[in-house]
Motif scaffolding. Structure first.
Motif, mmCIF file in Angstrom:
data_model
loop_
_atom_site.group_PDB
_atom_site.id
_atom_site.type_symbol
_atom_site.label_atom_id
_atom_site.label_comp_id
_atom_site.label_asym_id
_atom_site.label_seq_id
_atom_site.Cartn_x
_atom_site.Cartn_y
_atom_site.Cartn_z
ATOM 1 N N ARG A 34 0.826 -1.204 0.000
ATOM 2 C CA ARG A 34 0.000 0.000 0.000
ATOM 3 C C ARG A 34 0.859 1.251 0.000
ATOM 4 O O ARG A 34 1.809 1.370 0.769
ATOM 5 N N VAL A 35 0.540 2.190 -0.879
ATOM 6 C CA VAL A 35 1.192 3.494 -0.930
ATOM 7 C C VAL A 35 0.110 4.547 -0.723
ATOM 8 O O VAL A 35 -0.893 4.571 -1.433
ATOM 9 N N THR A 36 0.310 5.437 0.243
ATOM 10 C CA THR A 36 -0.692 6.453 0.548
ATOM 11 C C THR A 36 -0.337 7.785 -0.112
ATOM 12 O O THR A 36 0.794 8.001 -0.560
ATOM 13 N N ASP A 37 -1.313 8.691 -0.144
ATOM 14 C CA ASP A 37 -1.052 10.038 -0.655
ATOM 15 C C ASP A 37 0.009 10.741 0.192
ATOM 16 O O ASP A 37 0.816 11.518 -0.328
ATOM 17 N N THR A 38 0.009 10.464 1.494
ATOM 18 C CA THR A 38 1.025 11.053 2.370
ATOM 19 C C THR A 38 2.422 10.637 1.940
ATOM 20 O O THR A 38 3.346 11.459 1.875
ATOM 21 N N ASP A 39 2.595 9.355 1.620
ATOM 22 C CA ASP A 39 3.905 8.872 1.176
ATOM 23 C C ASP A 39 4.313 9.524 -0.145
ATOM 24 O O ASP A 39 5.480 9.880 -0.340
ATOM 25 N N ARG A 40 3.368 9.694 -1.042
ATOM 26 C CA ARG A 40 3.676 10.341 -2.328
ATOM 27 C C ARG A 40 4.062 11.807 -2.118
ATOM 28 O O ARG A 40 4.985 12.322 -2.759
ATOM 29 N N GLN A 41 3.354 12.490 -1.222
ATOM 30 C CA GLN A 41 3.656 13.897 -0.962
ATOM 31 C C GLN A 41 5.056 14.060 -0.369
ATOM 32 O O GLN A 41 5.782 15.006 -0.713
ATOM 33 N N ARG A 42 5.448 13.136 0.494
ATOM 34 C CA ARG A 42 6.766 13.247 1.127
ATOM 35 C C ARG A 42 7.886 13.002 0.117
ATOM 36 O O ARG A 42 8.950 13.627 0.208
ATOM 37 N N VAL A 43 7.667 12.119 -0.830
ATOM 38 C CA VAL A 43 8.658 11.941 -1.891
ATOM 39 C C VAL A 43 8.769 13.216 -2.725
ATOM 40 O O VAL A 43 9.867 13.630 -3.112
ATOM 41 N N GLN A 44 7.641 13.860 -2.981
ATOM 42 C CA GLN A 44 7.677 15.091 -3.769
ATOM 43 C C GLN A 44 8.440 16.190 -3.037
ATOM 44 O O GLN A 44 9.163 16.978 -3.667
ATOM 45 N N VAL A 45 8.303 16.249 -1.710
ATOM 46 C CA VAL A 45 9.073 17.227 -0.932
ATOM 47 C C VAL A 45 10.566 17.013 -1.158
ATOM 48 O O VAL A 45 11.328 17.971 -1.360
ATOM 49 N N MET A 46 11.005 15.761 -1.152
ATOM 50 C CA MET A 46 12.426 15.479 -1.372
ATOM 51 C C MET A 46 12.843 15.821 -2.799
ATOM 52 O O MET A 46 13.929 16.364 -3.032
ATOM 53 N N LEU A 53 39.943 7.981 -1.816
ATOM 54 C CA LEU A 53 39.654 8.910 -0.735
ATOM 55 C C LEU A 53 38.135 8.941 -0.591
ATOM 56 O O LEU A 53 37.408 8.879 -1.585
ATOM 57 N N ARG A 54 37.643 9.071 0.646
ATOM 58 C CA ARG A 54 36.196 9.032 0.862
ATOM 59 C C ARG A 54 35.761 10.173 1.771
ATOM 60 O O ARG A 54 36.462 10.535 2.712
ATOM 61 N N TRP A 55 34.570 10.698 1.464
ATOM 62 C CA TRP A 55 33.947 11.723 2.291
ATOM 63 C C TRP A 55 32.486 11.325 2.502
ATOM 64 O O TRP A 55 31.871 10.709 1.631
ATOM 65 N N ALA A 56 31.931 11.673 3.657
ATOM 66 C CA ALA A 56 30.537 11.318 3.926
ATOM 67 C C ALA A 56 29.953 12.284 4.951
ATOM 68 O O ALA A 56 30.676 12.871 5.771
ATOM 69 N N LEU A 57 28.635 12.428 4.906
ATOM 70 C CA LEU A 57 27.939 13.231 5.906
ATOM 71 C C LEU A 57 26.525 12.699 6.071
ATOM 72 O O LEU A 57 25.973 12.054 5.179
ATOM 73 N N THR A 58 25.941 12.955 7.243
ATOM 74 C CA THR A 58 24.519 12.700 7.473
ATOM 75 C C THR A 58 23.879 14.004 7.936
ATOM 76 O O THR A 58 24.528 14.842 8.579
ATOM 77 N N ALA A 59 22.600 14.177 7.592
ATOM 78 C CA ALA A 59 21.904 15.426 7.902
ATOM 79 C C ALA A 59 20.414 15.157 8.067
ATOM 80 O O ALA A 59 19.904 14.125 7.627
ATOM 81 N N TYR A 60 19.720 16.105 8.708
ATOM 82 C CA TYR A 60 18.264 16.006 8.807
ATOM 83 C C TYR A 60 17.649 17.391 8.660
ATOM 84 O O TYR A 60 18.322 18.419 8.815
ATOM 85 N N LYS A 61 16.348 17.392 8.373
ATOM 86 C CA LYS A 61 15.621 18.641 8.143
ATOM 87 C C LYS A 61 14.154 18.409 8.476
ATOM 88 O O LYS A 61 13.650 17.286 8.352
ATOM 89 N N HIS A 62 13.463 19.465 8.883
ATOM 90 C CA HIS A 62 12.024 19.384 9.135
ATOM 91 C C HIS A 62 11.273 20.276 8.148
ATOM 92 O O HIS A 62 11.660 21.423 7.925
ATOM 93 N N VAL A 63 10.233 19.727 7.569
ATOM 94 C CA VAL A 63 9.352 20.477 6.669
ATOM 95 C C VAL A 63 7.918 20.194 7.095
ATOM 96 O O VAL A 63 7.467 19.038 7.048
ATOM 97 N N ASP A 64 7.211 21.229 7.539
ATOM 98 C CA ASP A 64 5.810 21.089 7.961
ATOM 99 C C ASP A 64 5.632 19.983 8.993
ATOM 100 O O ASP A 64 4.688 19.177 8.924
#
Length: 237
Positions: A30-42, A143-154
């Motif tokens: 099952r895929v909900t409209d909420t899941d689709r909207q969150r992909v669009q935000v990304m 050589l390798r570089w990496a980072l992790t990050a987070y963000k809040h939207v609505d």
């Protein structure tokens, strides 16, 4: 109606009721409209819009009762090969593009939780090894570089993991994965607001290739599948 027939009917009814009392099975994921909207935000994130190629969105999906996958977007942010542009690729170029990508994330509201810079072992098949005249003679540790990050939207938390690598006189790449909570997750998986690294303080942002491995901050990973593990089980959510 005979007693035997009544007994059979009662047993059949009991079996039906027992089946109804268990968790319902899904006919299909099952895929909900909420899941689709969150992909669009990304997909609307600037760093994704600027991506070179290979942008792959996948909405969150309920796989079965109590098990789901989280929405994600994977993208190639940058890639370069020795035969492009008429000369060998430079690790400094990949590092600079990695720092620029980190800057785009910072400027668009992302909190950088961790950063790391890894260099090959000296004297091995890494950066200090002389290039072979035969491209097929062997590979060199990147050589390798990496980072992790987070963000809040609505009120919804989003997570990003950027990884980059470069081989001296060889290819360089920067890849990015973003993830969002599934509709069955809590909307905010980073309610504790992990601390961020200050701008211009990381090994990625400082000019020049580091001489030894550097790890800064606390990397937290948002697992592809939920629900989240028990608190303290591992650094994934």
């Amino acid at each position: 109606m005979s007693r035997g027939v009544v007994t059979v009917l009662i047993l059949q009814l009991a079996l039906v009721l027992a089946g109804c009392s268990g968790p319902p099975e899904l006919d299909r994921p099952r895929v909900t409209d909420t899941d689709r909207q969150r992909v669009q935000v990304m997909l609307d994130e600037q760093i994704i819009r600027n991506a070179m190629k290979d942008v792959s969105p996948q909405p969150g999906t309920l796989l079965a009762e109590g098990s789901w996958s989280r929405g994600s977007v994977a993208a190639s942010i940058f890639s370069v090969y020795p035969d492009e542009g008429g000369g060998p690729a430079s690790p400094e170029l990949t590092e600079r593009r990695t720092a620029e990508s980190m800057g785009v994330l910072r400027d668009t509201g992302w909190t950088i939780m961790s950063a790391s810079c890894d260099v090959p072992e000296p004297g091995g098949s890494g950066a200090s090894a002389p290039p072979s005249p035969d491209p097929g003679a062997g590979s060199y540790s990147p050589l390798r570089w990496a980072l992790t990050a987070y963000k809040h939207v609505d009120g919804v938390s989003y997570w990003a993991n950027l990884t980059a690598g470069a081989v001296p006189s060889g290819p360089g790449f920067i890849d990015l994965t973003m993830r969002a909570p599934n509709a069955d997750d809590p909307a905010d998986l980073f309610a504790d607001r992990p601390a961020g690294l200050p701008a211009d303080s990381t090994c990625i942002e400082k000019p020049g290739i580091v001489a030894e491995d550097v790890a800064q901050g606390s990397p937290i990973y948002l697992a592809q599948r939920g629900p989240s593990p028990p608190e303290g089980a591992n650094p994934a959510r």
